[in-house]
Design a protein around this motif. Structure first.
Motif, PDB file in Angstrom:
ATOM      1  N   PRO A  10       0.809  -1.229   0.000  1.00 60.74           N
ATOM      2  CA  PRO A  10       0.000   0.000   0.000  1.00 60.74           C
ATOM      3  C   PRO A  10       0.840   1.276   0.000  1.00 60.74           C
ATOM      4  O   PRO A  10       0.529   2.217  -0.730  1.00 60.74           O
ATOM      5  CB  PRO A  10      -0.826  -0.114   1.286  1.00 60.74           C
ATOM      6  CG  PRO A  10      -0.883  -1.569   1.585  1.00 60.74           C
ATOM      7  CD  PRO A  10       0.411  -2.142   1.080  1.00 60.74           C
ATOM      8  N   GLU A  11       1.912   1.312   0.786  1.00 57.26           N
ATOM      9  CA  GLU A  11       2.724   2.530   0.872  1.00 57.26           C
ATOM     10  C   GLU A  11       3.460   2.821  -0.431  1.00 57.26           C
ATOM     11  O   GLU A  11       3.826   3.973  -0.690  1.00 57.26           O
ATOM     12  CB  GLU A  11       3.706   2.473   2.053  1.00 57.26           C
ATOM     13  CG  GLU A  11       4.707   1.353   1.998  1.00 57.26           C
ATOM     14  CD  GLU A  11       4.204   0.024   2.553  1.00 57.26           C
ATOM     15  OE1 GLU A  11       4.995  -0.935   2.536  1.00 57.26           O
ATOM     16  OE2 GLU A  11       3.038  -0.084   2.974  1.00 57.26           O
ATOM     17  N   VAL A  13       2.133   1.693  -3.591  1.00 53.42           N
ATOM     18  CA  VAL A  13       1.116   1.834  -4.640  1.00 53.42           C
ATOM     19  C   VAL A  13       0.452   3.206  -4.621  1.00 53.42           C
ATOM     20  O   VAL A  13       0.282   3.843  -5.659  1.00 53.42           O
ATOM     21  CB  VAL A  13       0.051   0.714  -4.513  1.00 53.42           C
ATOM     22  CG1 VAL A  13      -1.163   0.996  -5.387  1.00 53.42           C
ATOM     23  CG2 VAL A  13       0.663  -0.631  -4.869  1.00 53.42           C
ATOM     24  N   GLU A  14       0.080   3.682  -3.438  1.00 48.87           N
ATOM     25  CA  GLU A  14      -0.711   4.910  -3.335  1.00 48.87           C
ATOM     26  C   GLU A  14      -0.067   6.125  -3.998  1.00 48.87           C
ATOM     27  O   GLU A  14      -0.729   6.834  -4.770  1.00 48.87           O
ATOM     28  CB  GLU A  14      -1.056   5.183  -1.874  1.00 48.87           C
ATOM     29  CG  GLU A  14      -2.045   4.175  -1.326  1.00 48.87           C
ATOM     30  CD  GLU A  14      -2.215   4.231   0.183  1.00 48.87           C
ATOM     31  OE1 GLU A  14      -1.664   5.161   0.820  1.00 48.87           O
ATOM     32  OE2 GLU A  14      -2.908   3.350   0.718  1.00 48.87           O
ATOM     33  N   PRO A  15       1.238   6.410  -3.771  1.00 51.81           N
ATOM     34  CA  PRO A  15       1.801   7.592  -4.437  1.00 51.81           C
ATOM     35  C   PRO A  15       1.921   7.448  -5.954  1.00 51.81           C
ATOM     36  O   PRO A  15       1.776   8.427  -6.688  1.00 51.81           O
ATOM     37  CB  PRO A  15       3.179   7.770  -3.795  1.00 51.81           C
ATOM     38  CG  PRO A  15       3.435   6.577  -2.962  1.00 51.81           C
ATOM     39  CD  PRO A  15       2.152   5.836  -2.802  1.00 51.81           C
ATOM     40  N   VAL A  17      -0.162   5.652  -7.937  1.00 52.92           N
ATOM     41  CA  VAL A  17      -1.517   5.812  -8.481  1.00 52.92           C
ATOM     42  C   VAL A  17      -1.916   7.286  -8.444  1.00 52.92           C
ATOM     43  O   VAL A  17      -2.494   7.804  -9.413  1.00 52.92           O
ATOM     44  CB  VAL A  17      -2.534   4.927  -7.722  1.00 52.92           C
ATOM     45  CG1 VAL A  17      -3.969   5.271  -8.112  1.00 52.92           C
ATOM     46  CG2 VAL A  17      -2.257   3.450  -7.983  1.00 52.92           C
ATOM     47  N   ALA A  18      -1.596   7.980  -7.373  1.00 53.98           N
ATOM     48  CA  ALA A  18      -1.925   9.409  -7.275  1.00 53.98           C
ATOM     49  C   ALA A  18      -1.216  10.197  -8.375  1.00 53.98           C
ATOM     50  O   ALA A  18      -1.821  11.079  -9.001  1.00 53.98           O
ATOM     51  CB  ALA A  18      -1.541   9.948  -5.895  1.00 53.98           C
ATOM     52  N   ARG A  21      -2.906   9.475 -11.748  1.00 55.61           N
ATOM     53  CA  ARG A  21      -4.186  10.203 -11.844  1.00 55.61           C
ATOM     54  C   ARG A  21      -3.954  11.704 -12.039  1.00 55.61           C
ATOM     55  O   ARG A  21      -4.703  12.357 -12.757  1.00 55.61           O
ATOM     56  CB  ARG A  21      -5.035   9.939 -10.612  1.00 55.61           C
ATOM     57  CG  ARG A  21      -5.580   8.520 -10.572  1.00 55.61           C
ATOM     58  CD  ARG A  21      -6.370   8.256  -9.328  1.00 55.61           C
ATOM     59  NE  ARG A  21      -6.892   6.888  -9.329  1.00 55.61           N
ATOM     60  CZ  ARG A  21      -7.272   6.244  -8.248  1.00 55.61           C
ATOM     61  NH1 ARG A  21      -7.234   6.833  -7.063  1.00 55.61           N
ATOM     62  NH2 ARG A  21      -7.718   4.996  -8.341  1.00 55.61           N
ATOM     63  N   GLY A  29      -5.020   0.899  -8.308  1.00 56.93           N
ATOM     64  CA  GLY A  29      -4.050   0.268  -7.424  1.00 56.93           C
ATOM     65  C   GLY A  29      -4.651  -0.928  -6.729  1.00 56.93           C
ATOM     66  O   GLY A  29      -5.766  -0.867  -6.219  1.00 56.93           O
ATOM     67  N   THR A  31      -3.472  -3.617  -3.798  1.00 53.95           N
ATOM     68  CA  THR A  31      -2.408  -3.824  -2.822  1.00 53.95           C
ATOM     69  C   THR A  31      -2.431  -5.234  -2.256  1.00 53.95           C
ATOM     70  O   THR A  31      -3.373  -5.999  -2.462  1.00 53.95           O
ATOM     71  CB  THR A  31      -2.529  -2.819  -1.666  1.00 53.95           C
ATOM     72  OG1 THR A  31      -3.725  -3.082  -0.945  1.00 53.95           O
ATOM     73  CG2 THR A  31      -2.520  -1.392  -2.179  1.00 53.95           C
TER      74      THR A  31
END
Length: 192
Positions: A10-11, A13-15, A17-18, A21, A29, A31
């Motif tokens: 998660p840590e 993937v999130e940046p 994907v952001a 976008r 994403g 996870t």
């Protein structure tokens, strides 16, 4: 461009994907909090324009170095092969794949060979190209030093950092080394 699919911890993937976008592209994403293989098999055929595979955090187990390395390979690197295998049917004909290496050592008692881990990702890259033949698939293996913005830019545009950006990074690393060397030699002279 079709969807950019990003898997990993998660840590990580999130940046990414952001950043995807923010570039105006649909980013999805998935996870390690879910059953990745089952989720990937549910993707629509041809719906993924770029697959970004980031590392997944693992906790190797075992009483010996051999068993811990086995656990690391089973949970980590070999799982990456299963994930790519599950996402292959969802890749569009013009899709690209980015395999991003991890950077953390399993633990101090377990041997670690970053070159060997990168080599296994390179084997995975060759296997993806072979499975997708005769369709030419762009597969790149990236090391852990790429930022989320770099990875997203490469996923969206297909281009890596510019020569100017690489030169700036290189200059930074040279300065960091020079600072370290100056500090080290300065300490050595003070102690002699």
């Amino acid at each position: 461009m079709r969807t950019v699919l990003v898997t990993g911890s998660p840590e990580a993937v999130e940046p990414v994907v952001a950043a995807v976008r923010a570039a105006g592209v649909d980013g999805v994403g998935i996870t390690a909090d879910t059953d990745l293989v089952a989720t990937l098999r549910q993707l629509d055929p041809g719906s993924v324009g770029c697959y970004v595979q980031l590392p997944i955090g693992i906790s190797p187990s075992g009483d010996t170095a051999v068993s811990r390395v086995h656990s690391f390979l089973e949970q980590g690197l070999l799982t990456r092969f299963r994930l790519v295998d599950a996402v292959l049917p969802a890749l569009a004909d013009d899709a690209s794949v980015l395999l991003v290496g991890g950077h953390t050592q399993v633990e101090q008692q377990a041997p670690d060979d970053q070159g060997a881990r990168r080599a296994l990702l390179t084997v995975l890259a060759h296997a993806v190209r072979a499975d997708r033949a005769p369709v030419a698939t762009r597969v790149r293996v990236l090391d852990h030093s790429h930022t989320a913005a770099d990875i997203a830019d490469l996923a969206v545009t297909g281009r890596g950092p510019s020569q100017e950006q690489r030169s700036a990074r290189s200059a930074e690393s040279v300065r960091a080394y020079e600072d370290w060397r100056t500090e080290l030699f300065g300490m050595a002279r003070a102690e002699v």
